[in-house]
Design a protein around this motif. Structure first.
Motif, PDB file in Angstrom:
ATOM      1  N   HIS A 154      -9.428   0.237  18.149  1.00 23.87           N
ATOM      2  CA  HIS A 154      -8.529   0.310  16.987  1.00 23.87           C
ATOM      3  C   HIS A 154      -7.246  -0.491  17.173  1.00 23.87           C
ATOM      4  CE1 HIS A 154     -11.185   3.333  15.418  1.00 23.87           C
ATOM      5  NE2 HIS A 154     -10.959   4.137  16.427  1.00 23.87           N
ATOM      6  N   SER A 176      -1.294  -2.165  12.762  1.00 20.10           N
ATOM      7  CA  SER A 176       0.166  -2.170  12.601  1.00 20.10           C
ATOM      8  C   SER A 176       0.869  -1.101  13.441  1.00 20.10           C
ATOM      9  CB  SER A 176       0.539  -2.020  11.123  1.00 20.10           C
ATOM     10  OG  SER A 176       0.119  -0.760  10.673  1.00 20.10           O
ATOM     11  N   HIS A 177       0.100  -0.167  14.000  1.00 23.74           N
ATOM     12  CA  HIS A 177       0.766   0.789  14.904  1.00 23.74           C
ATOM     13  C   HIS A 177       0.082   0.739  16.267  1.00 23.74           C
ATOM     14  CE1 HIS A 177      -1.452   2.593  11.552  1.00 23.74           C
ATOM     15  NE2 HIS A 177      -2.252   2.995  12.509  1.00 23.74           N
ATOM     16  N   GLU A 236      -0.842  -2.102   6.362  1.00 22.07           N
ATOM     17  CA  GLU A 236      -1.835  -1.095   6.740  1.00 22.07           C
ATOM     18  C   GLU A 236      -1.253   0.295   6.533  1.00 22.07           C
ATOM     19  OE1 GLU A 236      -3.317  -1.447  10.744  1.00 22.07           O
ATOM     20  OE2 GLU A 236      -4.102   0.593  10.721  1.00 22.07           O
ATOM     21  N   HIS A 253      -6.574   7.189  15.794  1.00 20.60           N
ATOM     22  CA  HIS A 253      -6.426   6.334  14.626  1.00 20.60           C
ATOM     23  C   HIS A 253      -7.276   6.876  13.488  1.00 20.60           C
ATOM     24  CE1 HIS A 253      -6.262   2.819  12.127  1.00 20.60           C
ATOM     25  NE2 HIS A 253      -5.434   2.242  12.961  1.00 20.60           N
TER      26      HIS A 253
END
Ligand SMILES: [Zn+2]
Ligand SMILES: [Zn+2]
Length: 150
Positions: A74, A89-90, A113, A97
């Motif tokens: 992820h 994005s994280h 996202e 996730h």
């Protein structure tokens, strides 16, 4: 690789290590390029990007293998509508996730996202079941116009 990206990547390496996974140099440059590009790239665009921006030439096969690994962790998401890849994005967070939803500007390719509310996924699953379908991949890719392009 710029300093802030190196710092992010180091954090990713630590998170992977905690799970007993390894960040190879190919995986690192592939992920670093996607973070640097800040937009979705196809595997071939990614190869060009690595070569032109980081003077790192890669074989298509190694790019695909690296993307496959990064996707399974992820750290990278594949956009099914465009067959392109985007960095999560994280990325530096180590928590689970959820299912992602992407807002994509059809004019400039800007992408955001978001996590889909699990309640929404439940509803989607139930609606699909009513029609005799089973949800396999609920990731959403939504065509938008960003404020800058509007
Ligand atoms: Zn993500
Ligand atoms: Zn736009």
């Amino acid at each position: 690789m710029p300093y802030h990206l190196d710092k992010t990547l180091d954090k990713v390496v630590r998170n992977l290590k905690a799970k007993g996974k390894r960040m190879t140099s190919t995986r690192r440059v592939v992920l670093g390029s996607l973070l640097h590009a800040k937009k979705p790239l196809s595997a071939y665009e990614l190869m060009d990007y690595c070569a032109s921006t980081f003077e790192h030439s890669l074989q298509a096969m190694s790019v695909y293998r690296a993307l496959e690994f990064l996707e399974s962790e992820h750290l990278v998401h594949k956009l099914n509508t465009s067959n392109k890849f985007v960095a999560c994005s994280h990325i530096a967070q180590s928590h689970e996730h959820g299912v992602a939803q992407f807002l994509i500007c059809s004019k400039c390719d800007k992408i955001a996202e978001q996590q889909i509310d699990p309640i929404l996924i439940d509803a989607l699953t139930k609606h699909a079941r009513k029609q005799g379908f089973t949800l396999i991949q609920p990731q959403l890719e939504i065509e938008c116009i960003c404020d800058a392009c509007k």
